[in-house]
Design a protein around this motif. Structure first.
Motif, short mmCIF file in Angstrom:
data_model
loop_
_atom_site.label_atom_id
_atom_site.label_comp_id
_atom_site.label_asym_id
_atom_site.label_seq_id
_atom_site.Cartn_x
_atom_site.Cartn_y
_atom_site.Cartn_z
N UNK A 137 0.83 -1.21 0.00
CA UNK A 137 0.00 0.00 0.00
C UNK A 137 0.86 1.25 0.00
N UNK A 138 0.30 2.34 -0.53
CA UNK A 138 1.10 3.55 -0.70
C UNK A 138 0.66 4.70 0.21
N UNK A 139 -0.37 4.49 1.01
CA UNK A 139 -0.79 5.55 1.93
C UNK A 139 -1.55 4.94 3.09
N UNK A 140 -1.59 5.66 4.17
CA UNK A 140 -2.48 5.30 5.28
C UNK A 140 -3.48 6.43 5.45
N UNK A 141 -4.74 6.05 5.49
CA UNK A 141 -5.80 7.02 5.72
C UNK A 141 -6.35 6.77 7.12
N UNK A 142 -6.26 7.80 7.96
CA UNK A 142 -6.83 7.69 9.31
C UNK A 142 -8.06 8.57 9.38
N UNK A 143 -9.21 7.94 9.55
CA UNK A 143 -10.44 8.72 9.55
C UNK A 143 -11.39 8.30 10.64
N UNK A 144 -12.65 8.65 10.42
CA UNK A 144 -13.71 8.38 11.39
C UNK A 144 -14.43 7.07 11.04
N UNK A 145 -15.09 6.50 12.03
CA UNK A 145 -15.85 5.27 11.77
C UNK A 145 -17.10 5.52 10.94
N UNK A 146 -17.45 6.76 10.72
CA UNK A 146 -18.68 7.12 10.01
C UNK A 146 -18.87 6.28 8.75
N UNK A 147 -20.07 5.73 8.60
CA UNK A 147 -20.33 4.78 7.50
C UNK A 147 -20.30 5.44 6.13
#
Ligand SMILES: [Zn+2]
Length: 260
Positions: free
Chosen positions: A99-109
């Motif tokens: 993988x080329x990136x990590x996305x850290x976000x919210x659990x929002x569906x």
């Protein structure tokens, strides 16, 4: 208006004998242009099953940003390509991942990174918590992505409009500004978002207030991450990795980059 074609990167099926390098092949919009490391993509088992399988990982923070911007534009314009989601890709990625990136976000569906950046299997590391708050396991997961052999060039801290975790915290702060109370362990994210909300000096109310704190929170989480993790700080200082904050708009589908 049609978006610019996404830059394409050849697949790196087999790393060179010297080991994986994130500097490899760059594809121009007029076709695939090998800049370096051509042998790295000449794998005989590279599946020739369609355009998606020609896509490979970008190598630098700028290249990753370019790919994510282009993918989000496709998604927002209603013209996603759904790359790297075929059975062949699944089978190939069962053997390895890059993988080329990590996305850290919210659990929002409604905020699903692979969808809103129009990426597929094996393209992104993803971590998610309500409100995008951090804890030790989360930071460790990000360090895992930044460390060898993955060494992702970009971490994205992705907030989103109308975040329920932020809205819930703000509501609880109306009753107790210093110690907002939410049931069970939800109080944990409230305790992390509340100081950000207090510092944000919010003007307005309702959705405007929520979105203002969402933006402040994405920036705050970015700063917390760099302060907390020596591994990620070092990767950033050595320009191997960049950490950028962004906010996703639920209506337009667009990601707005706050920096970088
Ligand atoms: Zn949220």
């Amino acid at each position: 208006m049609m978006p610019q074609p996404e830059p394409r990167f050849l697949n790196r099926q087999n790393p060179t004998p010297a080991g994986p390098s994130r500097r490899g092949l760059l594809a121009g919009s007029s076709g695939l242009i090998a800049l370096a490391g051509l042998a790295a993509c000449a794998s005989p088992q590279a599946p020739e099953t369609g355009r998606a399988n020609l896509a490979g990982p970008p190598q630098t923070p700028d290249e990753v940003l370019q790919v994510l911007r282009a993918g989000n534009q496709r998604y927002a314009d209603g013209m996603p390509e759904h790359p790297n989601q075929a059975t062949e890709r699944r089978n190939e990625q069962a053997e390895h991942q890059n993988p080329f990136a990590l996305i850290h976000g919210c659990v929002d569906s409604r905020v699903t990174p692979e969808l809103l950046f129009d990426q597929g299997i094996g393209d992104l590391f993803v971590t998610r918590t309500a409100g995008g708050v951090l804890d030790g396991t989360l930071v460790g997961s990000m360090e895992f992505a930044v460390s060898s052999p993955y060494s992702v060039p970009l971490l994205v801290i992705l907030g989103h409009a109308a975040c329920g975790a932020v809205a819930g915290t703000l509501k609880a702060m109306e009753e107790d500004a210093k110690n907002p109370q939410l049931p069970g362990e939800m109080v944990d994210f409230a305790e992390q978002i509340a100081p950000v909300a207090r510092r944000a000096k919010v003007e307005g109310s309702g959705s405007e207030e929520v979105d203002h704190v969402v933006q402040a929170n994405a920036r705050a989480v970015t700063a917390q991450l760099l302060k907390r993790s020596a591994i990620i700080r070092e990767a950033v200082q050595e320009k191997r990795t960049r950490v950028v904050a962004a906010v996703y708009d639920l209506d337009s589908g667009e990601v707005r980059w706050l920096d970088g």
